[in-house]
Design a protein around this motif. Structure first.
Motif, PDB file in Angstrom:
ATOM      1  N   SER A   1       0.839  -1.193   0.000  1.00 43.59           N
ATOM      2  CA  SER A   1       0.000   0.000   0.000  1.00 43.59           C
ATOM      3  C   SER A   1       0.874   1.244   0.000  1.00 43.59           C
ATOM      4  O   SER A   1       2.081   1.185   0.251  1.00 43.59           O
ATOM      5  CB  SER A   1      -0.922   0.009   1.229  1.00 43.59           C
ATOM      6  OG  SER A   1      -0.151   0.064   2.422  1.00 43.59           O
ATOM      7  N   TYR A   2       0.225   2.378  -0.268  1.00 45.48           N
ATOM      8  CA  TYR A   2       0.914   3.661  -0.261  1.00 45.48           C
ATOM      9  C   TYR A   2       0.134   4.658   0.579  1.00 45.48           C
ATOM     10  O   TYR A   2      -1.059   4.507   0.823  1.00 45.48           O
ATOM     11  CB  TYR A   2       1.089   4.178  -1.687  1.00 45.48           C
ATOM     12  CG  TYR A   2       1.913   3.253  -2.543  1.00 45.48           C
ATOM     13  CD1 TYR A   2       3.290   3.143  -2.354  1.00 45.48           C
ATOM     14  CD2 TYR A   2       1.317   2.454  -3.517  1.00 45.48           C
ATOM     15  CE1 TYR A   2       4.053   2.273  -3.118  1.00 45.48           C
ATOM     16  CE2 TYR A   2       2.078   1.582  -4.280  1.00 45.48           C
ATOM     17  CZ  TYR A   2       3.436   1.495  -4.069  1.00 45.48           C
ATOM     18  OH  TYR A   2       4.186   0.628  -4.813  1.00 45.48           O
ATOM     19  N   LYS A   3       0.838   5.714   0.997  1.00 44.56           N
ATOM     20  CA  LYS A   3       0.239   6.769   1.810  1.00 44.56           C
ATOM     21  C   LYS A   3      -0.128   7.954   0.916  1.00 44.56           C
ATOM     22  O   LYS A   3       0.447   8.146  -0.150  1.00 44.56           O
ATOM     23  CB  LYS A   3       1.217   7.208   2.891  1.00 44.56           C
ATOM     24  CG  LYS A   3       1.625   6.110   3.858  1.00 44.56           C
ATOM     25  CD  LYS A   3       2.678   6.599   4.839  1.00 44.56           C
ATOM     26  CE  LYS A   3       3.988   6.939   4.128  1.00 44.56           C
ATOM     27  NZ  LYS A   3       5.067   7.331   5.077  1.00 44.56           N
ATOM     28  N   PRO A   4      -1.103   8.774   1.353  1.00 42.08           N
ATOM     29  CA  PRO A   4      -1.541   9.898   0.515  1.00 42.08           C
ATOM     30  C   PRO A   4      -0.421  10.833   0.087  1.00 42.08           C
ATOM     31  O   PRO A   4      -0.452  11.346  -1.045  1.00 42.08           O
ATOM     32  CB  PRO A   4      -2.558  10.621   1.410  1.00 42.08           C
ATOM     33  CG  PRO A   4      -3.083   9.561   2.308  1.00 42.08           C
ATOM     34  CD  PRO A   4      -1.922   8.651   2.571  1.00 42.08           C
ATOM     35  N   ASP A   5       0.577  11.061   0.956  1.00 44.14           N
ATOM     36  CA  ASP A   5       1.627  12.004   0.585  1.00 44.14           C
ATOM     37  C   ASP A   5       2.601  11.441  -0.441  1.00 44.14           C
ATOM     38  O   ASP A   5       3.494  12.154  -0.911  1.00 44.14           O
ATOM     39  CB  ASP A   5       2.374  12.501   1.817  1.00 44.14           C
ATOM     40  CG  ASP A   5       3.057  11.389   2.606  1.00 44.14           C
ATOM     41  OD1 ASP A   5       3.003  10.219   2.168  1.00 44.14           O
ATOM     42  OD2 ASP A   5       3.641  11.689   3.655  1.00 44.14           O
ATOM     43  N   GLU A   6       2.428  10.161  -0.824  1.00 41.47           N
ATOM     44  CA  GLU A   6       3.234   9.557  -1.884  1.00 41.47           C
ATOM     45  C   GLU A   6       2.482   9.535  -3.218  1.00 41.47           C
ATOM     46  O   GLU A   6       3.032   9.104  -4.227  1.00 41.47           O
ATOM     47  CB  GLU A   6       3.609   8.121  -1.511  1.00 41.47           C
ATOM     48  CG  GLU A   6       4.463   8.006  -0.263  1.00 41.47           C
ATOM     49  CD  GLU A   6       4.674   6.576   0.183  1.00 41.47           C
ATOM     50  OE1 GLU A   6       5.835   6.211   0.448  1.00 41.47           O
ATOM     51  OE2 GLU A   6       3.673   5.822   0.271  1.00 41.47           O
ATOM     52  N   VAL A   7       1.244  10.002  -3.217  1.00 44.27           N
ATOM     53  CA  VAL A   7       0.349   9.867  -4.373  1.00 44.27           C
ATOM     54  C   VAL A   7       0.095  11.222  -5.022  1.00 44.27           C
ATOM     55  O   VAL A   7      -0.221  12.199  -4.339  1.00 44.27           O
ATOM     56  CB  VAL A   7      -0.987   9.226  -3.943  1.00 44.27           C
ATOM     57  CG1 VAL A   7      -1.918   9.075  -5.143  1.00 44.27           C
ATOM     58  CG2 VAL A   7      -0.742   7.867  -3.281  1.00 44.27           C
ATOM     59  N   HIS A   8       0.204  11.258  -6.347  1.00 43.47           N
ATOM     60  CA  HIS A   8      -0.002  12.495  -7.097  1.00 43.47           C
ATOM     61  C   HIS A   8      -1.285  12.466  -7.926  1.00 43.47           C
ATOM     62  O   HIS A   8      -1.870  13.517  -8.183  1.00 43.47           O
ATOM     63  CB  HIS A   8       1.194  12.747  -8.021  1.00 43.47           C
ATOM     64  CG  HIS A   8       2.481  12.863  -7.272  1.00 43.47           C
ATOM     65  ND1 HIS A   8       3.049  14.074  -6.938  1.00 43.47           N
ATOM     66  CD2 HIS A   8       3.318  11.909  -6.768  1.00 43.47           C
ATOM     67  CE1 HIS A   8       4.177  13.872  -6.270  1.00 43.47           C
ATOM     68  NE2 HIS A   8       4.363  12.564  -6.158  1.00 43.47           N
ATOM     69  N   LEU A   9      -1.704  11.298  -8.340  1.00 40.38           N
ATOM     70  CA  LEU A   9      -2.901  11.150  -9.180  1.00 40.38           C
ATOM     71  C   LEU A   9      -3.539   9.800  -8.906  1.00 40.38           C
ATOM     72  O   LEU A   9      -2.847   8.785  -8.815  1.00 40.38           O
ATOM     73  CB  LEU A   9      -2.519  11.256 -10.666  1.00 40.38           C
ATOM     74  CG  LEU A   9      -3.565  10.836 -11.715  1.00 40.38           C
ATOM     75  CD1 LEU A   9      -4.774  11.765 -11.676  1.00 40.38           C
ATOM     76  CD2 LEU A   9      -2.942  10.796 -13.108  1.00 40.38           C
ATOM     77  N   VAL A  10      -4.864   9.812  -8.769  1.00 37.49           N
ATOM     78  CA  VAL A  10      -5.640   8.581  -8.615  1.00 37.49           C
ATOM     79  C   VAL A  10      -6.613   8.490  -9.787  1.00 37.49           C
ATOM     80  O   VAL A  10      -7.260   9.480 -10.145  1.00 37.49           O
ATOM     81  CB  VAL A  10      -6.420   8.561  -7.286  1.00 37.49           C
ATOM     82  CG1 VAL A  10      -7.356   7.365  -7.234  1.00 37.49           C
ATOM     83  CG2 VAL A  10      -5.470   8.524  -6.104  1.00 37.49           C
ATOM     84  N   ILE A  11      -6.720   7.291 -10.374  1.00 36.33           N
ATOM     85  CA  ILE A  11      -7.641   7.068 -11.497  1.00 36.33           C
ATOM     86  C   ILE A  11      -8.565   5.904 -11.159  1.00 36.33           C
ATOM     87  O   ILE A  11      -8.106   4.832 -10.763  1.00 36.33           O
ATOM     88  CB  ILE A  11      -6.871   6.748 -12.794  1.00 36.33           C
ATOM     89  CG1 ILE A  11      -5.875   7.863 -13.121  1.00 36.33           C
ATOM     90  CG2 ILE A  11      -7.846   6.547 -13.960  1.00 36.33           C
ATOM     91  CD1 ILE A  11      -4.966   7.548 -14.304  1.00 36.33           C
ATOM     92  N   GLU A  12      -9.861   6.134 -11.322  1.00 36.08           N
ATOM     93  CA  GLU A  12     -10.854   5.074 -11.170  1.00 36.08           C
ATOM     94  C   GLU A  12     -11.580   4.878 -12.501  1.00 36.08           C
ATOM     95  O   GLU A  12     -12.037   5.851 -13.111  1.00 36.08           O
ATOM     96  CB  GLU A  12     -11.874   5.414 -10.085  1.00 36.08           C
ATOM     97  CG  GLU A  12     -11.325   5.451  -8.665  1.00 36.08           C
ATOM     98  CD  GLU A  12     -11.045   4.069  -8.095  1.00 36.08           C
ATOM     99  OE1 GLU A  12     -11.231   3.067  -8.813  1.00 36.08           O
ATOM    100  OE2 GLU A  12     -10.645   4.002  -6.917  1.00 36.08           O
ATOM    101  N   VAL A  13     -11.648   3.631 -12.960  1.00 36.58           N
ATOM    102  CA  VAL A  13     -12.399   3.281 -14.163  1.00 36.58           C
ATOM    103  C   VAL A  13     -13.746   2.729 -13.710  1.00 36.58           C
ATOM    104  O   VAL A  13     -13.807   1.704 -13.022  1.00 36.58           O
ATOM    105  CB  VAL A  13     -11.644   2.244 -15.014  1.00 36.58           C
ATOM    106  CG1 VAL A  13     -12.436   1.915 -16.276  1.00 36.58           C
ATOM    107  CG2 VAL A  13     -10.245   2.747 -15.378  1.00 36.58           C
ATOM    108  N   VAL A  14     -14.810   3.406 -14.067  1.00 35.05           N
ATOM    109  CA  VAL A  14     -16.138   3.054 -13.576  1.00 35.05           C
ATOM    110  C   VAL A  14     -16.607   1.743 -14.182  1.00 35.05           C
ATOM    111  O   VAL A  14     -16.491   1.516 -15.388  1.00 35.05           O
ATOM    112  CB  VAL A  14     -17.150   4.172 -13.898  1.00 35.05           C
ATOM    113  CG1 VAL A  14     -18.558   3.774 -13.477  1.00 35.05           C
ATOM    114  CG2 VAL A  14     -16.731   5.474 -13.226  1.00 35.05           C
ATOM    115  N   SER A  15     -17.140   0.869 -13.341  1.00 32.91           N
ATOM    116  CA  SER A  15     -17.787  -0.357 -13.797  1.00 32.91           C
ATOM    117  C   SER A  15     -19.189  -0.388 -13.203  1.00 32.91           C
ATOM    118  O   SER A  15     -19.463   0.306 -12.213  1.00 32.91           O
ATOM    119  CB  SER A  15     -16.977  -1.593 -13.375  1.00 32.91           C
ATOM    120  OG  SER A  15     -16.824  -1.639 -11.973  1.00 32.91           O
TER     121      SER A  15
END
Length: 212
Positions: free
Chosen positions: A124-138
């Motif tokens: 897993s990763y922490k929020p401060d390591e994340v720059h972009l999140v992508i969700e593909v809707v199903s």
């Protein structure tokens, strides 16, 4: 002979209870750390039963088998983003984000610090390591992808969020940027054929020709 499930008793036609070995939540409910301790097999010996599970508001959420559109877009976005990303960033797929004790969603694609991606033992990763999140809707995750998860990502301070919709077999990407004052996402564009942006890095994607 095929086993059946008895509606009134919850047992199968062969007398076995399909939930007899189901892992019971610990006192106080599930936490993000508990996902690293789930068994490898399901309650009836199903392999990789807990491989694709999220924690949302303290509840375990099991992800349904994905359609080819979903798999293709995830692969295409990860490949295309990594071909354009600067050396300090890396796109990865279906890795958990720990956003709090009761929140551990598993986005389809995340752009993280390349240094964090080097550790192959991470789950897993922490929020401060994340720059972009992508969700593909199903279909089965539509409400979570559109309503629940964006609020979690915004409250965690993740600066950029993309929501990918299926429009006749082609991806349409809704691009959002975090308002740091309200801790909510503001839409900056809806892209049908081409997505060109300078955040979180210079990106130029032809959505109808993503790697497949």
């Amino acid at each position: 002979m095929t086993s059946t499930v008895c509606e009134k008793t919850g047992t199968r036609g062969d007398g076995r209870d399909p939930l007899a070995n189901w892992p019971r939540p610990p006192a106080g409910g599930w936490t993000a750390d508990d996902l690293d301790r789930l068994p490898d097999e399901g309650p009836n010996g199903e392999p990789d039963f807990f491989k694709h599970v999220e924690l949302v508001d303290g509840a375990l959420v099991f992800m349904s088998p994905q359609k080819r559109f979903h798999e293709s877009v995830i692969y295409g976005l990860r490949t295309a983003l990594n071909s354009q990303a600067p050396h300090h960033l890396k796109a990865v797929t279906q890795m958990d984000l720990v956003l709090g004790e009761k929140q551990r969603p598993c986005p389809d694609v995340v752009v993280i610090d390349a240094e964090a991606a080097k550790d192959r033992s991470r789950t897993s990763y922490k929020p401060d390591e994340v720059h972009l999140v992508i969700e593909v809707v199903s279909p089965e995750s539509r409400f979570r992808d559109r309503e629940v998860k964006p609020k979690l990502y915004a409250e965690a301070g993740i600066p950029h969020f993309w929501l990918v919709e299926d429009k006749g077999g082609d991806p349409v990407i809704h691009v959002y940027q975090l308002d740091p004052v309200t801790r909510s996402y503001m839409v900056t564009g809806i892209h049908h054929d081409r997505l060109k942006t300078g955040e979180p890095f210079d990106i130029d994607l032809v959505l109808t020709c993503l790697p497949d």
